[in-house]
Design a protein around this motif. Sequence first.
Motif, PDB file in Angstrom:
ATOM      1  N   THR A  22       0.847  -1.333  -0.147  1.00 32.08           N
ATOM      2  CA  THR A  22      -0.134   0.088  -0.012  1.00 32.08           C
ATOM      3  C   THR A  22       1.044   1.238   0.133  1.00 32.08           C
ATOM      4  O   THR A  22       2.156   1.263   0.399  1.00 32.08           O
ATOM      5  CB  THR A  22      -1.028  -0.053   1.260  1.00 32.08           C
ATOM      6  OG1 THR A  22      -0.177   0.179   2.395  1.00 32.08           O
ATOM      7  CG2 THR A  22      -1.806  -1.329   1.394  1.00 32.08           C
ATOM      8  N   ALA A  23       0.287   2.606  -0.379  1.00 38.82           N
ATOM      9  CA  ALA A  23       0.955   3.633  -0.523  1.00 38.82           C
ATOM     10  C   ALA A  23       1.287   4.109   0.959  1.00 38.82           C
ATOM     11  O   ALA A  23       2.328   4.741   1.282  1.00 38.82           O
ATOM     12  CB  ALA A  23       0.269   4.381  -1.018  1.00 38.82           C
ATOM     13  N   GLN A  24       0.255   3.710   1.974  1.00 49.14           N
ATOM     14  CA  GLN A  24       0.533   4.157   3.284  1.00 49.14           C
ATOM     15  C   GLN A  24       1.778   3.392   3.834  1.00 49.14           C
ATOM     16  O   GLN A  24       2.625   4.004   4.401  1.00 49.14           O
ATOM     17  CB  GLN A  24      -0.533   3.685   4.096  1.00 49.14           C
ATOM     18  CG  GLN A  24      -0.372   3.954   5.716  1.00 49.14           C
ATOM     19  CD  GLN A  24      -0.755   5.349   5.880  1.00 49.14           C
ATOM     20  OE1 GLN A  24      -1.463   6.038   5.412  1.00 49.14           O
ATOM     21  NE2 GLN A  24       0.135   5.808   6.808  1.00 49.14           N
ATOM     22  N   ALA A  27       4.807   5.186   2.471  1.00 49.33           N
ATOM     23  CA  ALA A  27       5.062   6.369   2.963  1.00 49.33           C
ATOM     24  C   ALA A  27       5.840   6.326   4.122  1.00 49.33           C
ATOM     25  O   ALA A  27       6.793   7.034   4.747  1.00 49.33           O
ATOM     26  CB  ALA A  27       4.000   7.026   3.144  1.00 49.33           C
ATOM     27  N   GLN A  28       5.388   5.302   4.959  1.00 47.82           N
ATOM     28  CA  GLN A  28       6.056   4.787   6.328  1.00 47.82           C
ATOM     29  C   GLN A  28       7.615   4.459   6.141  1.00 47.82           C
ATOM     30  O   GLN A  28       8.437   4.893   6.920  1.00 47.82           O
ATOM     31  CB  GLN A  28       5.205   3.975   7.020  1.00 47.82           C
ATOM     32  CG  GLN A  28       3.809   4.402   7.606  1.00 47.82           C
ATOM     33  CD  GLN A  28       3.193   3.202   8.205  1.00 47.82           C
ATOM     34  OE1 GLN A  28       3.381   2.087   7.960  1.00 47.82           O
ATOM     35  NE2 GLN A  28       1.946   3.788   8.774  1.00 47.82           N
ATOM     36  N   SER A  33       5.444  11.840   2.818  1.00 48.65           N
ATOM     37  CA  SER A  33       3.977  11.890   2.828  1.00 48.65           C
ATOM     38  C   SER A  33       3.272  10.980   1.913  1.00 48.65           C
ATOM     39  O   SER A  33       3.800  10.335   0.785  1.00 48.65           O
ATOM     40  CB  SER A  33       3.451  13.212   2.724  1.00 48.65           C
ATOM     41  OG  SER A  33       3.734  13.576   1.289  1.00 48.65           O
ATOM     42  N   LEU A  34       2.023  10.596   2.058  1.00 46.51           N
ATOM     43  CA  LEU A  34       1.002   9.890   0.981  1.00 46.51           C
ATOM     44  C   LEU A  34       1.136  10.555  -0.331  1.00 46.51           C
ATOM     45  O   LEU A  34       1.295  10.031  -1.365  1.00 46.51           O
ATOM     46  CB  LEU A  34      -0.249   9.675   1.537  1.00 46.51           C
ATOM     47  CG  LEU A  34      -0.604   8.408   2.440  1.00 46.51           C
ATOM     48  CD1 LEU A  34      -2.019   8.485   2.638  1.00 46.51           C
ATOM     49  CD2 LEU A  34      -0.288   7.092   1.346  1.00 46.51           C
ATOM     50  N   ARG A  35       1.291  11.918  -0.283  1.00 43.34           N
ATOM     51  CA  ARG A  35       1.168  12.690  -1.560  1.00 43.34           C
ATOM     52  C   ARG A  35       2.311  12.647  -2.283  1.00 43.34           C
ATOM     53  O   ARG A  35       2.106  12.393  -3.623  1.00 43.34           O
ATOM     54  CB  ARG A  35       0.855  14.128  -1.343  1.00 43.34           C
ATOM     55  CG  ARG A  35       0.747  15.103  -2.467  1.00 43.34           C
ATOM     56  CD  ARG A  35       0.364  16.407  -2.110  1.00 43.34           C
ATOM     57  NE  ARG A  35       0.318  17.482  -2.898  1.00 43.34           N
ATOM     58  CZ  ARG A  35       0.160  18.749  -2.808  1.00 43.34           C
ATOM     59  NH1 ARG A  35       0.101  19.067  -1.849  1.00 43.34           N
ATOM     60  NH2 ARG A  35       0.010  19.498  -3.985  1.00 43.34           N
ATOM     61  N   VAL A  37       4.194   9.811  -2.291  1.00 45.39           N
ATOM     62  CA  VAL A  37       4.207   8.502  -2.572  1.00 45.39           C
ATOM     63  C   VAL A  37       3.430   8.369  -4.258  1.00 45.39           C
ATOM     64  O   VAL A  37       3.915   8.008  -4.976  1.00 45.39           O
ATOM     65  CB  VAL A  37       3.852   7.379  -1.777  1.00 45.39           C
ATOM     66  CG1 VAL A  37       3.507   6.012  -2.533  1.00 45.39           C
ATOM     67  CG2 VAL A  37       4.678   7.340  -0.698  1.00 45.39           C
ATOM     68  N   TYR A  38       2.446   8.960  -4.047  1.00 46.19           N
ATOM     69  CA  TYR A  38       1.555   9.194  -5.251  1.00 46.19           C
ATOM     70  C   TYR A  38       2.100   9.659  -6.459  1.00 46.19           C
ATOM     71  O   TYR A  38       2.147   9.390  -7.569  1.00 46.19           O
ATOM     72  CB  TYR A  38      -0.107   9.698  -4.813  1.00 46.19           C
ATOM     73  CG  TYR A  38      -0.875   9.274  -3.976  1.00 46.19           C
ATOM     74  CD1 TYR A  38      -0.846   7.441  -3.843  1.00 46.19           C
ATOM     75  CD2 TYR A  38      -1.467   9.627  -3.018  1.00 46.19           C
ATOM     76  CE1 TYR A  38      -1.501   6.840  -3.144  1.00 46.19           C
ATOM     77  CE2 TYR A  38      -2.401   8.808  -2.218  1.00 46.19           C
ATOM     78  CZ  TYR A  38      -2.291   7.480  -2.079  1.00 46.19           C
ATOM     79  OH  TYR A  38      -3.225   6.989  -1.233  1.00 46.19           O
ATOM     80  N   ALA A  55      -3.825   4.194  -6.417  1.00 46.94           N
ATOM     81  CA  ALA A  55      -3.954   4.690  -4.948  1.00 46.94           C
ATOM     82  C   ALA A  55      -5.308   3.858  -4.365  1.00 46.94           C
ATOM     83  O   ALA A  55      -6.438   3.633  -4.995  1.00 46.94           O
ATOM     84  CB  ALA A  55      -4.266   6.299  -5.026  1.00 46.94           C
TER      85      ALA A  55
END
Length: 225
Positions: A22-24, A27-28, A33-35, A37-38, A55
Amino acid sequence: MRRADRLFLLIHALRGRRSAITAQRLAQELGVSLRTVYRDVADLQRSGVPIEGEAGVGYLLRKGSDIPPLMFTPDELEALVVGTRFVRAFGGNRLGREAAAALLKIEAVLPPELRERSDRTRIFAPEVDRLENSGLIDDLHAAVTSALVLRMNYRDNDSRTTAREIEPLCLAFWGGSWTLGAWCRLRGDFRNFRPDRIVDYAPTGETFVETRERGLAAYMKAVQG
């Protein structure tokens, strides 16, 4: 982190995976940030990197785009994982971040059976609130690396504080405590200083050049008796 390094790590995080990540989680792991990663995933897709997913679902590299796995034995891998955990816990903030990034690169290209062995390793070094997280070890490490003269107030065994100027040569970790090996200009000799007894410190703006009499080799000879 430079953008080029971040994109490199993102690709490595996707390599060798059988299921989407996952993008989450990305990001971790990357500390962004998630933004971000996207945006990075979209940029990589536009540049031709075969990333599949979207996403809210997750991402993975298209089958057949993987690279050959690293050839580690299970015991070698466990040593790397445990070593990385100790560096993250005790090596200071900067080295801790780099150790985490290095492990991410390694695990990303492991075959599934070795990645599972990595996840099962039961030796931990919890990252709790301690001296290493204060930034002090990072600052002392930087002074050692750049040969920066430090001015500090230091508290001795009898709680007396003296002003010192030192030429820091190395750091040593003793499994619970640190020492800073240095040439002390006040004493005119090598000394070991405990970072937890440094009251305050600052670079003087001066750098020093190691000599035969006052360099690391001479220090090591002196402390070894």
